[in-house]
Design an enzyme around this catalytic site. Structure first.
Site, PDB file in Angstrom:
ATOM      1  N   ASP A  53     116.993 126.923  14.475  1.00 46.88           N
ATOM      2  CA  ASP A  53     117.734 125.970  15.308  1.00 46.88           C
ATOM      3  C   ASP A  53     117.262 124.531  15.119  1.00 46.88           C
ATOM      4  OD1 ASP A  53     115.318 126.533  16.526  1.00 46.88           O
ATOM      5  OD2 ASP A  53     116.153 126.875  18.524  1.00 46.88           O
ATOM      6  N   LYS A 104     109.689 133.381  22.915  1.00 43.61           N
ATOM      7  CA  LYS A 104     110.658 133.198  24.009  1.00 43.61           C
ATOM      8  C   LYS A 104     110.825 134.458  24.861  1.00 43.61           C
ATOM      9  CE  LYS A 104     113.229 130.134  20.963  1.00 43.61           C
ATOM     10  NZ  LYS A 104     114.483 129.868  20.270  1.00 43.61           N
TER      11      LYS A 104
END
Length: 478
Positions: A212, A177
């Site tokens: 997550d 990311k």
């Protein structure tokens, strides 16, 4: 049967009648590059399943298939108060989650702290100080230490590839990311967090480190027993599901073979060898210019962090060729990652005049309605490919496990905020799994797992504490 968008059909309908032949030809070429047919989806899914199985068999595989030490799904009876932190790609989210059982509403207080850009490529010390400062401020603002002397249980949602020897442990394999922080890769992120908590004397006890995707699955299953998979379609892309311990050859444990274990796939790295994904020159540019070239191939073609950048690169290419915004100084198009997925979504779904205004404000130039139509078409092509590719990972899990129905709990900005993602994803999944075209309802449904990372980390913390109190400490206490 091949399905997908058809720019040539739009041209026949005179939507692009005022465009030059060169621009129309270029649009058709881009359309062909980004169109993913049903046959291609099935080919990608077959490769996907192969890499998933390899990840279960041995460590060091392309798709990691990380062991989470989350044993099965929640009962729905978990209760208690938990602090959670979620380190995402853009924000650090701190929550106080009160679980009251399956039939009761979950109470959640939260605050988001934007992660400064310098931290994303800074040092470990900067990162943990930022997290400690945020936790300290949250504890004080909510007066969490009043009338209690014990330490609050803390669940840490760490949304990056990490290997776990136990549930309160996590060695970072690689940043994703856009993060590239020194001093964390190859280290136990849970231990580093524990150290800063102790140094600051913060009244928190780290109970669980979770991803997550696992959090999304567990949060949804807490309320919805039909949950089969947790998925993230946001800044990154990934999924989690429940596997039997006996079907994980690489896991050496005394747990019974039928023990359920949540697996964090980390499949953003699918096809890093570039064997099957239909990469364009724009995808290659994104990869080469990224902090980690050669990694996260699938994520770079389908995740929210990169969709706006794909649009920028295509628009810049057309502009430099004199086909789009001719004679104007579109300097903004030369700024990497200056356009995000929210921009793309609005461009596609807002009224045309509103999209025109958004384009002009974002690029600092004058834009015609015809150019706006071109930009909208590009946004549609990019987002459609992303949604269709996102279906392949879930389809591969379903085929591998023989899953024919259930709910896929999705978290992430792309899944929850792009109004056409769900429809496109579902259509592609149906093509891969050969659902009847005349079906009355979809066997597998995409549901929302908003706040999944925060609530999921709380539920997993509760499940872990329940296990400890019952004397089952396998995979606990690192």
């Amino acid at each position: 049967m091949a399905r997908g968008l058809d720019i040539s059909e739009s041209i026949k309908q005179d939507k692009f009648e005022n465009l030059s032949p060169e621009l129309r030809e270029k649009l058709i070429d881009i359309e062909n590059q980004f169109n993913v047919t049903s046959d291609k989806l099935k080919e990608i899914t077959r490769w996907f399943e192969k890499e998933l199985r390899e990840g279960l068999e041995k460590d060091g595989s392309n798709i990691a298939m990380n062991i989470t030490w989350v044993l099965g799904l929640p009962s729905g009876s978990e209760i208690g108060e938990y602090v959670t932190i979620d380190l995402g790609g853009t924000n650090l989210r701190v929550c106080l989650v009160s679980l009251k059982g399956q039939r009761e509403e979950i109470d959640i207080k939260q605050h988001s702290y934007r992660i400064p850009e310098e931290i994303k490529t800074g040092s470990a010390r900067q990162l943990w100080d930022f997290i400690a400062d945020s936790l300290d401020g949250f504890i004080k603002s909510h007066r969490l230490t009043e009338n209690r002397n014990d330490r609050l249980p803390l669940g840490f949602c760490f949304s990056y590839p990490a290997s776990q020897e136990c549930i309160d442990h996590g060695i970072l394999k690689t940043w994703t990311k856009g993060f590239d922080i020194d001093g964390v890769e190859g280290e136990n992120a849970a231990a580093q967090l524990r150290d800063v908590l102790a140094e600051r004397n913060l009244p928190l006890e780290l109970v669980a480190l979770v991803n997550d995707t696992t959090g999304a699955m567990i949060a949804s299953a807490y309320k919805d027993p039909d949950t089969i998979i947790g998925a993230i379609f946001g800044t990154g892309c990934n999924a989690a599901y429940v596997e039997n311990v006996g079907s994980i050859p690489k896991l050496k444990t005394d747990l019974p073979p039928n023990t359920p274990m949540a697996i964090n796939c980390e499949y953003g790295a699918f096809d890093n060898a570039h064997r099957v994904l239909p990469r364009t020159k724009y995808d290659v540019t994104i990869d080469e210019d990224s902090p980690r070239p050669g990694e996260q191939a699938f994520e770079k073609m389908s995740a929210g962090l990169y969709l706006g950048e794909l649009f920028r690169l295509i628009a810049l290419d057309l502009h430099k060729s004199g086909l789009l915004f001719p004679g104007q100084d579109a300097a903004k198009l030369s700024e990497s990652y200056s356009l995000d997925t929210g921009f793309l979504s609005a461009l596609e779904n807002d009224p045309l005049e509103a999209s025109q205004t958004r384009l002009e404000e974002s690029l600092g130039i004058k834009v015609t309605l015809d150019e706006t139509r071109v930009a909208r078409r590009l946004a549609e092509v990019i987002a459609t490919r992303g949604a269709r590719l996102c279906s392949c990972g879930v389809a591969a899990i379903c085929q591998m496990k023989g899953i024919s129905s259930g709910h896929v709990a999705a978290d992430g900005t792309v899944a929850n905020k792009h109004p056409k993602f769900k429809q496109r994803w579902t259509e592609a999944l149906g093509e891969i799994l050969d659902w009847p075209r005349d079906r009355k309802e979809d066997p597998i449904i995409l549901t929302s797992a908003q706040d999944g990372s925060g609530i999921g980390a709380a539920v997993i913390s509760a499940m872990t504490l329940y296990r400890i109190h019952s004397g089952n400490t396998v995979g606990v206490q690192g």
